[in-house]
Design an enzyme around this catalytic site. Structure first.
Site, PDB file in Angstrom:
ATOM      1  N   HIS A 173      49.381  36.730  45.020  1.00  0.00           N
ATOM      2  CA  HIS A 173      49.349  35.525  44.505  1.00  0.00           C
ATOM      3  C   HIS A 173      49.320  34.390  45.480  1.00  0.00           C
ATOM      4  CE1 HIS A 173      50.772  36.216  40.427  1.00  0.00           C
ATOM      5  NE2 HIS A 173      51.098  37.430  41.000  1.00  0.00           N
ATOM      6  N   GLU A 190      48.736  31.481  45.568  1.00  0.00           N
ATOM      7  CA  GLU A 190      49.172  29.962  45.307  1.00  0.00           C
ATOM      8  C   GLU A 190      50.632  29.728  45.892  1.00  0.00           C
ATOM      9  OE1 GLU A 190      48.770  32.554  43.368  1.00  0.00           O
ATOM     10  OE2 GLU A 190      50.031  32.596  41.747  1.00  0.00           O
ATOM     11  N   CYS A 234      45.892  38.069  40.504  1.00  0.00           N
ATOM     12  CA  CYS A 234      46.496  39.226  39.964  1.00  0.00           C
ATOM     13  C   CYS A 234      45.968  39.793  38.384  1.00  0.00           C
ATOM     14  CB  CYS A 234      48.083  38.670  39.685  1.00  0.00           C
ATOM     15  SG  CYS A 234      49.087  40.236  39.800  1.00  0.00           S
TER      16      CYS A 234
HETATM   17  N1  GLN Z   1      50.522  42.600  34.327  1.00  0.00           N
HETATM   18  C1  GLN Z   1      49.819  42.805  35.764  1.00  0.00           C
HETATM   19  C2  GLN Z   1      50.581  43.847  36.453  1.00  0.00           C
HETATM   20  O1  GLN Z   1      51.637  44.029  36.208  1.00  0.00           O
HETATM   21  C3  GLN Z   1      49.464  41.652  36.588  1.00  0.00           C
HETATM   22  C4  GLN Z   1      50.665  40.822  36.903  1.00  0.00           C
HETATM   23  C5  GLN Z   1      50.470  39.572  37.587  1.00  0.00           C
HETATM   24  O2  GLN Z   1      49.342  39.152  36.913  1.00  0.00           O
HETATM   25  N2  GLN Z   1      51.487  38.892  38.214  1.00  0.00           N
HETATM   26  O3  GLN Z   1      50.018  44.644  37.431  1.00  0.00           O
END
Ligand code: GLN
Length: 533
Positions: A508, A510, A382
């Site tokens: 994600h 994970e 992310c």
């Molecule tokens: N802050 C980033 C976004 O909102 C990444 C979010 C995250 O790492 N879950 O896109």
């Protein structure tokens, strides 16, 4: 409604006794006897969901396929059961009151005073029984907090009512602490007695006690607790501090917790316990053939729970490769061009963690550059993926001031930008791009080799994305976009062609890794970190 049976898990003496792990472990045993089990968490706080909470307060926010931002215990439930959780599996007091107050405004209760009993308890009851579908035989409901807390009272009251209504189809397991006093070298049962007393005060008699302790209780102490707390002595189960949380199902099975529970619920002619795959996992976990050190770089590393699913997914990927994973936790704010080499020395792999906001971002960028330049296996998740784009744009494509508009809204090169549909949103709660979305993979890629599928689905939690206006600039470069959302064209996965294993994912992975089904990307990532000496 199908005939489901209910197990309520309450906690006493202190918080953090591991109700989530006990619930998950019991669920594994019941599943191993052929029952279809789901687990639910009731959280007593007033936030509608934990999505707006700082990880320092609450650890990781776990995301389900259907886009709920939930308590990290749901991650344990999924990892142990290999069954996806949903919105229904996490209830907060905030969400209960939100619903009731909306209904009150609509006029659903016209003429009536709206009260904790019955309106709040009825709503909680609805949330519990909503899981009683044909897909489940047994619902385990974990009540957050500690018995006696003001805020968990409506939940305990609901348990009392449901236990009365359901009769033998509902039982209560109470988890307590039996502290060991070093000075006198003895285990003390008084806190457990008191804790059961406070539960009794609210009309709830526990059927089973699970006692967390540093050392074995022994028969004598179990009998004593049984006598004082009004339970059978075989219903006093100890939960000893284990080397790994994955040991707990076996430790509980040894004391026949599954049989005690199923007997109380009235089940007969039980199938033999079959947890073969769990045992295989444990055997491999405990007998690794090699070992690697992998860094997790993030800004919440003081609280390991903030990255729970990532560290567990690494362990799963490690077990698959018969490899012990030593995690080196590195605070992204500690990383500078001066410290990076020292802090990452001897790490065979680097994970740059998700995150929000500016703090620690520079350290992440320096880490990514180091992984890229030194051909060290890299997984960016992310924000970790987004910063891999920024680093590459700056240092390879020469767009020196490139950034994400989350960090620098005025950047000349907004390679990561707020998603179009996010621009109109005012509310912060539950409004990110959440949950499962499809992603099409490019066949000639490391990622495809890992998944061996052309279309995958992964879970998301973000507002920003790769800015497709910059696609041309990256076209002929070493950065390859190998996963795209088929509907929105959003870039989901990047790789570096010339690098050993450098993968950034907007989603994600994970969240989907389980004991029985380790995640393909984590398996592949760990494999890449094992040097062929
Ligand atoms: N802050 C980033 C976004 O909102 C990444 C979010 C995250 O790492 N879950 O896109």
């Amino acid at each position: 409604m199908s005939k489901c049976k209910y197990i309520f898990v309450t906690g006493g003496v202190t918080s953090s006794l591991g109700k989530g792990i006990v619930s998950s472990s019991l669920a594994v045993l019941l599943q191993g006897r052929g029952f279809r089990v789901t687990i639910q968490k009731l959280d007593p706080y007033l936030n509608v969901d934990p999505g707006t909470l700082n990880p320092y307060e609450h650890g990781e926010c776990f995301v389900t396929n259907d886009g709920a931002e939930t308590d990290l215990d749901l991650g344990h439930y999924e990892r142990f059961l290999s069954v996806p959780m949903s919105k229904k599996n996490n209830v907060t007091t905030g969400s209960v009151y939100e619903k009731i107050i909306k209904r009150e405004r609509k006029g659903d209760f016209l003429g009536k005073t709206v009260q904790v009993i019955p309106h709040v308890t009825n709503e909680i009851k609805n949330r519990i029984t909503a899981l009683a579908t044909k897909d489940h035989d047994i619902i385990i409901t974990e009540i957050g907090g500690t018995v006696g807390d003001i805020e968990s009272l409506p939940y305990i009251e609901t348990v009392r009512q449901l236990k009365f209504e359901k009769g033998d189809d509902a039982i209560v397991i109470h988890l307590t602490l039996v502290p060991y006093l070093k000075a006198t070298e003895e285990l003390k049962t008084k806190p457990t007695q008191h804790s059961v007393k406070s539960l009794l005060q609210f009309g709830v008699q526990p059927d089973v006690l699970v006692c967390r302790a540093e050392i074995n209780l022994g028969r004598k102490l179990k009998n004593k607790i049984a006598l004082f707390c009004n339970v059978n002595s075989d219903s006093v189960i100890e939960s000893i501090d284990a080397k790994t949380i994955y040991d707990l199902p076996l430790l509980l099975a040894k004391q026949k917790l599954d049989l005690v529970v199923l007997d109380k619920l009235g089940y007969q002619n039980l199938k033999r316990l079959n947890i073969r795959r769990w045992n295989e996992f444990l055997l491999k976990l405990k007998n690794p053939k090699k070992s690697v050190e992998i860094a997790i770089v993030g800004k919440y590393v003081e609280l390991k729970d903030a990255y729970k699913s990532i560290s567990e997914a690494l362990i799963h990927g490690g077990v698959f490769n018969r490899c012990e994973i030593k995690i080196r936790w590195i605070h992204s704010e500690d990383i500078s061009t001066k410290t990076v080499a020292g802090l990452l020395k001897d790490c065979s792999g680097i994970v740059v963690a998700p995150g929000f906001g500016e703090r620690g971002v520079n350290g992440k960028l320096i880490t990514i550059e180091y992984a890229r330049m030194n051909n060290i296996s890299f997984l960016g998740i992310c924000l970790g993926m987004q910063m891999a784009v920024v680093e590459f744009a700056r240092n390879v494509l020469g767009l020196k001031t490139a950034h994400s508009t989350e960090i620098n809204s005025k950047t000349k090169y907004p390679v990561i930008d707020l998603m179009q549909d996010q621009k109109v949103l005012l509310n912060k709660g539950g409004t990110m791009r959440l949950g499962s979305y499809k992603c099409k993979l490019v066949k000639k890629s490391k990622t495809f080799n890992a998944y061996k599928e052309e279309e995958i689905e992964e879970r998301h939690r973000h507002r920003y994305e790769f800015n497709n206006e910059f696609l041309n600039k990256f076209k002929t470069s070493d950065m390859n976009f190998v996963g795209i959302n088929p509907e929105s064209e959003l870039i989901e996965i990047l790789e570096l062609k010339s690098h050993k294993w450098f993968v950034g994912v907007q989603f994600h992975p994970e969240y989907k890794s389980t004991v029985i089904n380790p995640h393909p990307l984590f398996k592949s990532f760990v494999k890449s970190t094992i040097s062929k000496k």
